[in-house]
Write a protein that holds these residues in place. Structure first.
Motif, PDB file in Angstrom:
ATOM      1  N   MET A   1     -13.250  -3.267 -38.355  1.00 55.43           N
ATOM      2  CA  MET A   1     -12.743  -2.214 -37.485  1.00 55.43           C
ATOM      3  C   MET A   1     -13.790  -1.867 -36.437  1.00 55.43           C
ATOM      4  SD  MET A   1     -11.144   1.364 -38.690  1.00 55.43           S
ATOM      5  CE  MET A   1     -10.015   2.117 -37.607  1.00 55.43           C
ATOM      6  N   ALA A   2     -13.363  -1.597 -35.226  1.00 52.72           N
ATOM      7  CA  ALA A   2     -14.269  -1.287 -34.120  1.00 52.72           C
ATOM      8  C   ALA A   2     -14.982   0.034 -34.376  1.00 52.72           C
ATOM      9  CB  ALA A   2     -13.491  -1.199 -32.820  1.00 52.72           C
ATOM     10  N   ASN A   3     -16.204   0.086 -33.896  1.00 57.26           N
ATOM     11  CA  ASN A   3     -17.004   1.292 -34.029  1.00 57.26           C
ATOM     12  C   ASN A   3     -16.472   2.340 -33.052  1.00 57.26           C
ATOM     13  OD1 ASN A   3     -18.955   3.202 -34.433  1.00 57.26           O
ATOM     14  ND2 ASN A   3     -20.662   1.921 -33.775  1.00 57.26           N
ATOM     15  N   ILE A   4     -15.867   3.400 -33.583  1.00 55.33           N
ATOM     16  CA  ILE A   4     -15.249   4.432 -32.754  1.00 55.33           C
ATOM     17  C   ILE A   4     -16.294   5.372 -32.165  1.00 55.33           C
ATOM     18  CG2 ILE A   4     -13.662   6.399 -32.789  1.00 55.33           C
ATOM     19  CD1 ILE A   4     -12.051   4.866 -34.880  1.00 55.33           C
ATOM     20  N   ASN A   5     -17.406   5.519 -32.841  1.00 56.92           N
ATOM     21  CA  ASN A   5     -18.451   6.430 -32.409  1.00 56.92           C
ATOM     22  C   ASN A   5     -19.710   5.622 -32.083  1.00 56.92           C
ATOM     23  OD1 ASN A   5     -19.880   8.689 -31.817  1.00 56.92           O
ATOM     24  ND2 ASN A   5     -20.092   9.388 -33.931  1.00 56.92           N
ATOM     25  N   PRO A   6     -19.750   4.981 -30.910  1.00 54.53           N
ATOM     26  CA  PRO A   6     -20.907   4.154 -30.578  1.00 54.53           C
ATOM     27  C   PRO A   6     -22.150   5.016 -30.359  1.00 54.53           C
ATOM     28  CG  PRO A   6     -19.453   4.316 -28.685  1.00 54.53           C
ATOM     29  CD  PRO A   6     -18.774   5.007 -29.840  1.00 54.53           C
ATOM     30  N   SER A   7     -23.286   4.420 -30.637  1.00 59.46           N
ATOM     31  CA  SER A   7     -24.544   5.143 -30.440  1.00 59.46           C
ATOM     32  C   SER A   7     -24.863   5.238 -28.955  1.00 59.46           C
ATOM     33  CB  SER A   7     -25.672   4.418 -31.162  1.00 59.46           C
ATOM     34  OG  SER A   7     -25.969   3.201 -30.503  1.00 59.46           O
ATOM     35  N   ALA A   8     -25.788   6.115 -28.636  1.00 60.13           N
ATOM     36  CA  ALA A   8     -26.195   6.288 -27.242  1.00 60.13           C
ATOM     37  C   ALA A   8     -26.772   4.992 -26.689  1.00 60.13           C
ATOM     38  CB  ALA A   8     -27.203   7.420 -27.125  1.00 60.13           C
ATOM     39  N   ASP A   9     -27.502   4.255 -27.515  1.00 63.04           N
ATOM     40  CA  ASP A   9     -28.070   2.983 -27.056  1.00 63.04           C
ATOM     41  C   ASP A   9     -26.976   1.974 -26.741  1.00 63.04           C
ATOM     42  OD1 ASP A   9     -30.675   3.908 -27.216  1.00 63.04           O
ATOM     43  OD2 ASP A   9     -30.959   3.180 -29.270  1.00 63.04           O
ATOM     44  N   VAL A  11     -23.892   2.698 -25.777  1.00 61.29           N
ATOM     45  CA  VAL A  11     -23.239   3.165 -24.553  1.00 61.29           C
ATOM     46  C   VAL A  11     -24.098   2.800 -23.348  1.00 61.29           C
ATOM     47  CG1 VAL A  11     -22.506   5.203 -23.255  1.00 61.29           C
ATOM     48  CG2 VAL A  11     -21.959   5.007 -25.688  1.00 61.29           C
ATOM     49  N   ARG A  12     -25.412   3.020 -23.459  1.00 68.52           N
ATOM     50  CA  ARG A  12     -26.315   2.661 -22.357  1.00 68.52           C
ATOM     51  C   ARG A  12     -26.254   1.170 -22.063  1.00 68.52           C
ATOM     52  NH1 ARG A  12     -30.283   6.807 -24.488  1.00 68.52           N
ATOM     53  NH2 ARG A  12     -30.331   8.367 -22.839  1.00 68.52           N
ATOM     54  N   ALA A  13     -26.219   0.361 -23.107  1.00 67.61           N
ATOM     55  CA  ALA A  13     -26.154  -1.094 -22.919  1.00 67.61           C
ATOM     56  C   ALA A  13     -24.851  -1.494 -22.233  1.00 67.61           C
ATOM     57  CB  ALA A  13     -26.292  -1.804 -24.265  1.00 67.61           C
ATOM     58  N   MET A  14     -23.748  -0.900 -22.645  1.00 68.32           N
ATOM     59  CA  MET A  14     -22.460  -1.216 -22.016  1.00 68.32           C
ATOM     60  C   MET A  14     -22.442  -0.781 -20.551  1.00 68.32           C
ATOM     61  SD  MET A  14     -19.562  -0.491 -24.942  1.00 68.32           S
ATOM     62  CE  MET A  14     -19.991   1.227 -25.158  1.00 68.32           C
ATOM     63  N   THR A  16     -25.064  -0.360 -18.586  1.00 63.90           N
ATOM     64  CA  THR A  16     -25.994  -1.207 -17.843  1.00 63.90           C
ATOM     65  C   THR A  16     -25.358  -2.547 -17.509  1.00 63.90           C
ATOM     66  OG1 THR A  16     -27.896  -0.134 -18.886  1.00 63.90           O
ATOM     67  CG2 THR A  16     -28.271  -2.301 -17.913  1.00 63.90           C
ATOM     68  N   GLU A  17     -24.653  -3.126 -18.469  1.00 62.92           N
ATOM     69  CA  GLU A  17     -23.973  -4.401 -18.244  1.00 62.92           C
ATOM     70  C   GLU A  17     -22.884  -4.259 -17.175  1.00 62.92           C
ATOM     71  OE1 GLU A  17     -21.133  -7.544 -20.636  1.00 62.92           O
ATOM     72  OE2 GLU A  17     -22.445  -6.243 -21.798  1.00 62.92           O
ATOM     73  N   SER A  18     -22.094  -3.211 -17.280  1.00 64.63           N
ATOM     74  CA  SER A  18     -21.027  -2.986 -16.298  1.00 64.63           C
ATOM     75  C   SER A  18     -21.597  -2.737 -14.910  1.00 64.63           C
ATOM     76  CB  SER A  18     -20.162  -1.794 -16.721  1.00 64.63           C
ATOM     77  OG  SER A  18     -19.518  -2.071 -17.931  1.00 64.63           O
ATOM     78  N   LEU A  19     -22.637  -1.949 -14.835  1.00 59.90           N
ATOM     79  CA  LEU A  19     -23.268  -1.663 -13.554  1.00 59.90           C
ATOM     80  C   LEU A  19     -23.839  -2.940 -12.945  1.00 59.90           C
ATOM     81  CD1 LEU A  19     -23.865   0.675 -11.625  1.00 59.90           C
ATOM     82  CD2 LEU A  19     -26.019   1.007 -12.822  1.00 59.90           C
ATOM     83  N   GLY A  20     -24.383  -3.809 -13.772  1.00 54.72           N
ATOM     84  CA  GLY A  20     -24.907  -5.086 -13.290  1.00 54.72           C
ATOM     85  C   GLY A  20     -23.814  -5.949 -12.682  1.00 54.72           C
ATOM     86  N   ARG A  21     -22.643  -5.965 -13.334  1.00 56.88           N
ATOM     87  CA  ARG A  21     -21.516  -6.746 -12.799  1.00 56.88           C
ATOM     88  C   ARG A  21     -21.035  -6.195 -11.459  1.00 56.88           C
ATOM     89  NH1 ARG A  21     -18.001  -6.431 -17.779  1.00 56.88           N
ATOM     90  NH2 ARG A  21     -19.341  -7.389 -19.308  1.00 56.88           N
ATOM     91  N   GLY A  66     -27.435   5.145 -10.606  1.00 56.11           N
ATOM     92  CA  GLY A  66     -26.740   4.856 -11.862  1.00 56.11           C
ATOM     93  C   GLY A  66     -27.689   4.341 -12.929  1.00 56.11           C
ATOM     94  N   ASP A  67     -28.595   3.424 -12.533  1.00 56.59           N
ATOM     95  CA  ASP A  67     -29.591   2.901 -13.486  1.00 56.59           C
ATOM     96  C   ASP A  67     -30.450   4.032 -14.044  1.00 56.59           C
ATOM     97  OD1 ASP A  67     -28.815   0.231 -13.217  1.00 56.59           O
ATOM     98  OD2 ASP A  67     -30.276  -0.166 -11.617  1.00 56.59           O
ATOM     99  N   LYS A  68     -30.900   4.908 -13.153  1.00 54.53           N
ATOM    100  CA  LYS A  68     -31.769   6.009 -13.589  1.00 54.53           C
ATOM    101  C   LYS A  68     -31.017   7.001 -14.468  1.00 54.53           C
ATOM    102  CE  LYS A  68     -34.860   5.716  -9.632  1.00 54.53           C
ATOM    103  NZ  LYS A  68     -35.297   6.364  -8.385  1.00 54.53           N
ATOM    104  N   LEU A  69     -29.760   7.288 -14.131  1.00 60.26           N
ATOM    105  CA  LEU A  69     -28.980   8.225 -14.943  1.00 60.26           C
ATOM    106  C   LEU A  69     -28.699   7.663 -16.327  1.00 60.26           C
ATOM    107  CD1 LEU A  69     -26.454   9.696 -12.346  1.00 60.26           C
ATOM    108  CD2 LEU A  69     -28.388  10.863 -13.446  1.00 60.26           C
TER     109      LEU A  69
END
Length: 116
Positions: A1-9, A11-14, A16-21, A66-69
């Motif tokens: 089952m998917a993690n419904i409550n992702p950690s802050a790290d 979320v930051r990784a997701m 960062t990846e989206s912002l990079g794209r 966005g990167d800094k935020l």
């Protein structure tokens, strides 16, 4: 089952990846726009290139924000980053408006000079 409550790290990784794209897509768009403006025979192509360069700098600054935020440690840190961004953008806007005004004046004065 998917993690419904992702950690802050996570979320930051997701983010960062989206912002990079999005940043990559933006770079490709501006490269294409610059190529097309370079091939344009229109007399306003130089002013359009200048405007495009300003636009690209503003978009890059927004991505940097966005990167800094994403890396902000708390709300106070995020507000500080946002305040610094706003101040820098206001300075950039002032400089860009001045440059565009000077460019417009040069273009307008060239229209009224006698042709030899």
């Amino acid at each position: 089952m998917a993690n419904i409550n992702p950690s802050a790290d996570n979320v930051r990784a997701m983010l960062t990846e989206s912002l990079g794209r999005v940043r990559q897509a933006s770079t490709e768009y501006f490269d294409l726009l610059e190529k097309n403006l370079g091939a344009s025979p229109l007399p306003i192509a130089d002013q359009a290139k200048q405007f495009c360069n300003y636009l690209q700098r503003n978009v890059v600054a927004t991505f940097d924000l966005g990167d800094k935020l994403i890396q902000a440690k708390d709300v106070q840190d995020a507000l500080k980053v946002q305040s610094e961004f706003f101040q820098a953008q206001m300075r950039a806007l002032t400089d860009q408006a001045k440059d565009m005004g000077e460019s417009a004046m040069k273009a307008a004065s060239g229209m009224f000079q006698p042709k030899s």
